[in-house]
Scaffold this motif. Structure first.
Motif, PDB file in Angstrom:
ATOM      1  N   GLN A  67       0.852  -1.190   0.000  1.00 52.32           N
ATOM      2  CA  GLN A  67       0.000   0.000   0.000  1.00 52.32           C
ATOM      3  C   GLN A  67       0.885   1.236   0.000  1.00 52.32           C
ATOM      4  N   GLY A  72       2.341   9.214   5.863  1.00 54.79           N
ATOM      5  CA  GLY A  72       1.617   8.266   6.687  1.00 54.79           C
ATOM      6  C   GLY A  72       0.199   7.987   6.213  1.00 54.79           C
ATOM      7  N   ARG A 223       3.787   0.431   2.221  1.00 55.92           N
ATOM      8  CA  ARG A 223       3.626  -0.332   3.465  1.00 55.92           C
ATOM      9  C   ARG A 223       3.303  -1.774   3.084  1.00 55.92           C
ATOM     10  N   ILE A 225       1.813  -5.465   3.887  1.00 55.49           N
ATOM     11  CA  ILE A 225       0.868  -6.184   4.763  1.00 55.49           C
ATOM     12  C   ILE A 225       0.806  -7.628   4.278  1.00 55.49           C
ATOM     13  N   THR A 233      -4.517  -9.056  12.894  1.00 53.77           N
ATOM     14  CA  THR A 233      -5.425  -7.922  13.097  1.00 53.77           C
ATOM     15  C   THR A 233      -6.752  -8.416  13.643  1.00 53.77           C
ATOM     16  N   TYR A 234      -7.288  -9.440  13.012  1.00 59.10           N
ATOM     17  CA  TYR A 234      -8.608  -9.908  13.439  1.00 59.10           C
ATOM     18  C   TYR A 234      -8.557 -10.695  14.734  1.00 59.10           C
ATOM     19  N   ALA A 236      -6.603  -9.853  17.143  1.00 57.89           N
ATOM     20  CA  ALA A 236      -6.542  -8.773  18.122  1.00 57.89           C
ATOM     21  C   ALA A 236      -7.913  -8.120  18.277  1.00 57.89           C
ATOM     22  N   TRP A 240      -9.843  -8.221  21.777  1.00 59.83           N
ATOM     23  CA  TRP A 240     -10.067  -6.909  22.394  1.00 59.83           C
ATOM     24  C   TRP A 240     -11.550  -6.679  22.615  1.00 59.83           C
TER      25      TRP A 240
ATOM     26  N   LEU B  73      -9.868  -3.004   8.319  1.00 61.52           N
ATOM     27  CA  LEU B  73      -9.046  -2.894   9.524  1.00 61.52           C
ATOM     28  C   LEU B  73      -7.583  -3.211   9.263  1.00 61.52           C
ATOM     29  N   SER B  74      -7.349  -4.211   8.413  1.00 62.60           N
ATOM     30  CA  SER B  74      -5.957  -4.617   8.202  1.00 62.60           C
ATOM     31  C   SER B  74      -5.241  -3.694   7.228  1.00 62.60           C
ATOM     32  N   GLN B  75      -5.990  -2.877   6.476  1.00 54.13           N
ATOM     33  CA  GLN B  75      -5.372  -2.010   5.468  1.00 54.13           C
ATOM     34  C   GLN B  75      -5.271  -0.558   5.937  1.00 54.13           C
ATOM     35  N   ALA B  76      -5.929  -0.233   7.031  1.00 51.66           N
ATOM     36  CA  ALA B  76      -5.998   1.165   7.451  1.00 51.66           C
ATOM     37  C   ALA B  76      -4.645   1.666   7.897  1.00 51.66           C
ATOM     38  N   ASP B  77      -4.318   2.876   7.473  1.00 48.32           N
ATOM     39  CA  ASP B  77      -3.080   3.464   7.968  1.00 48.32           C
ATOM     40  C   ASP B  77      -3.339   4.010   9.369  1.00 48.32           C
ATOM     41  N   LEU B  78      -2.278   4.414  10.040  1.00 48.05           N
ATOM     42  CA  LEU B  78      -2.388   4.775  11.444  1.00 48.05           C
ATOM     43  C   LEU B  78      -2.921   6.193  11.666  1.00 48.05           C
ATOM     44  N   VAL B  98     -12.450  -1.677  18.391  1.00 49.15           N
ATOM     45  CA  VAL B  98     -11.299  -2.204  17.668  1.00 49.15           C
ATOM     46  C   VAL B  98     -10.047  -1.780  18.398  1.00 49.15           C
ATOM     47  N   GLY B  99      -9.359  -2.741  18.960  1.00 49.66           N
ATOM     48  CA  GLY B  99      -8.162  -2.410  19.719  1.00 49.66           C
ATOM     49  C   GLY B  99      -6.983  -2.216  18.809  1.00 49.66           C
ATOM     50  N   PRO B 100      -5.893  -1.650  19.321  1.00 43.46           N
ATOM     51  CA  PRO B 100      -4.680  -1.469  18.526  1.00 43.46           C
ATOM     52  C   PRO B 100      -4.052  -2.826  18.216  1.00 43.46           C
ATOM     53  N   VAL B 101      -3.452  -2.917  17.054  1.00 41.91           N
ATOM     54  CA  VAL B 101      -2.825  -4.168  16.633  1.00 41.91           C
ATOM     55  C   VAL B 101      -1.394  -4.172  17.141  1.00 41.91           C
ATOM     56  N   GLN B 105       3.677  -1.401  13.034  1.00 42.67           N
ATOM     57  CA  GLN B 105       4.845  -1.086  12.207  1.00 42.67           C
ATOM     58  C   GLN B 105       5.322   0.319  12.516  1.00 42.67           C
TER      59      GLN B 105
END
Lengths: 380, 114
Positions: A67, A72, A223, A225, A233-234, A236, A240, B73-78, B98-101, B105
């Motif tokens: 990506q 950022g 970036r 992934i 991710t899932y 977590a 959570w 969720l897995s593609q979102a930037d910070l 949704v908690g922090p992963v 990175q």
């Protein structure tokens, strides 16, 4: 053995008679206990079912996704970036993906517009689309119906629905609007060499990390992934969220614990008198304790079983409508998913032990103290 | 011919408790049977979804569609949760769920070459 069973049966007879004597009190305790177990079991079952579904469905996500980033934030990838990755050793295929978001003011929902990869089904010509069940539901679409979309820049898209994606795939496709590449690029005003991101297919699964590393070096402004990142991710998210929901319920759990402990440990004057009378007529301490434990087991066991069964029906028959508002948030488009019912013996056993044992423990000490006391003093 | 009358409910407390236990056990067995019978449908449904994920190269569940960073969720930037400004707080309800992963990175860039 027969004698022992008969003895236990008589103790249960006496316990049930004791429960009947204070019907309202025990009924209210049973109701609250059942409700608490129901809520806890619903959260645990829902999270566990979703985790299983996600793990299964997302098993075949792309090996590596790259990506573009600037400051950022996401930036489009270029065909030149794609060409640099095609030459990477270990890469079986590199492909640019085209997907993006559209806020549809007509329905107030966010859609994900996506172009199917070349050569894959469904093959869509200009003016054709396939939509997810959520989009079809919100816009009242079926095969053959028209779908009109307007981009933020004012570009109008007139599509004809070829099909609606199966309802069983709603958890991954509910908000999808699939369209041809030409329509997508025109709608979002993208140049021919722009892509949303790049996906790589790696020949050897054990080389994914290495290929990901090399891709990251080749495209510094991207970036990386991997599939493992998606899985983590899932994992977590579910851990959570399940923990968060259970933490939010901790207030209710604590209130119930105080209530149960108060009822179980604080014997009323009537109960102390009853125990004193039993001692006076010849009952031994052990039998009194057994009888009271049977009483507590009947309440706790019934509440636990009824709560878990109600939770099962709530989650697997009705898709947890009581928890849905918490999960849905501000989403206008929420997938209608059906979860595969599964009974996890370990989870149920843990829940049962956590629900039943503390209550039994709270009963034992005060009953033993009352049973061990002087019957004459207890009866006064 | 008179229809057979239903037996009277048991009077003994332990019999009533056993009857309740029997009903709960029956309901539990029905739930277990439902889970076993639903397994085939579940497998078919999951397989259809899995094929779709493979064909369309999907990466995320279509679950929280309220914001783009909650949808993928897995593609979102910070930065996106704080998109409205440097000091803006994350405000979508799904963001609370949704908690922090971990591990995150470094600043969203690819890891440096070793």
């Amino acid at each position: 053995m027969a004698g022992w069973l008969a003895r236990q049966r008589y103790l249960v007879d006496f316990a049930v008679a004791g429960l009947r004597r204070q019907r309202a009190r025990h009924a209210s305790l049973l109701l609250v206990y059942t409700l608490l177990v129901f809520v806890l079991a619903s959260v645990v079952m829902l999270a566990s079912a979703l985790r299983r579904e996600a793990a299964f469905m997302l098993k075949d996500t792309p090996d590596v996704v790259l990506q573009g980033l600037r400051m950022g934030r996401h930036e489009m990838s270029r065909a030149a970036d794609l060409e640099r990755l095609r030459g990477l050793r270990g890469t079986q295929a590199a492909q640019g993906r085209l997907w993006g978001y559209l806020f549809d003011s007509a329905s107030g929902a966010n859609y994900t517009l996506q172009v199917p990869p070349p050569g894959s089904a469904p093959a869509l010509a200009v003016g054709q689309t396939v939509v997810g069940e959520g989009v079809a539901r919100l816009r009242r679409l079926s095969a053959g119906a028209p779908l009109f979309l307007v981009s933020p820049s004012g570009i109008f898209l007139n599509l004809k629905v070829q099909a609606v994606l199966p309802a069983g795939t709603a958890l991954v496709s509910s908000d999808l609007v699939l369209l041809s590449e030409a329509d997508f690029r025109r709608f979002f005003q993208l140049a021919d060499d722009e892509y949303t991101d790049i996906v790589l297919r790696v020949r050897n699964p054990s080389e994914v990390a290495k290929v990901a590393q090399k891709a990251g070096i080749a495209l510094r402004q991207h970036r990386v992934i991997t599939r493992d990142d998606v899985r983590r991710t899932y994992e977590a998210v579910f851990s959570w969220r399940e923990g968060l929901l259970l933490a939010l319920l901790s207030g209710a759990v604590l209130a119930f614990a105080i209530l149960a402990f108060d009822k179980a440990s604080g014997l009323s004057a009537q109960e102390r008198r009853d125990i004193g009378i039993l001692k006076a007529i010849g009952w031994d301490t052990g039998d009194i304790l057994r009888m009271k434990l049977w009483e507590a087991t009947l309440i706790a066991g019934t509440a636990c079983a009824a709560g878990v069964l109600l939770a099962y029906v709530h989650v697997f028959f009705f898709s947890a409508p009581l928890i849905e508002p918490v999960l849905k948030g501000w989403s206008t488009l929420y997938p209608r998913f059906v979860l595969t019912p599964e009974v996890d013996g370990l989870q149920l056993t843990t829940l049962a032990l956590l629900c039943v044992l503390p209550y039994l423990a709270a009963v034992v000490v005060p009953v033993w103290r009352a049973a061990a006391a002087d019957p004459d003093a207890a009866m006064r | 011919m008179k229809a057979a009358a239903l037996p009277p409910p048991p009077h003994r407390g332990s019999s009533q408790a056993l009857l309740l236990l029997a009903w709960l056990a029956l309901a539990g067995a029905a739930a277990l049977m439902h889970a076993l019978l639903g397994r085939a449908d579940g497998v078919a449904r999951r397989q259809a979804a899995q094929e779709l994920v493979q064909t369309l190269q999907l990466t995320d569940l279509a679950w929280f569609t309220e914001a783009r960073y909650t949808r993928h969720l897995s593609q979102a930037d910070l930065h996106t949760p704080f998109q409205d400004g440097p000091a803006a707080l994350e405000h979508f309800p799904a963001g609370a769920l949704v908690g922090p992963v971990r591990p995150m990175q470094d600043a969203g860039f690819a890891p440096a070459a070793r």
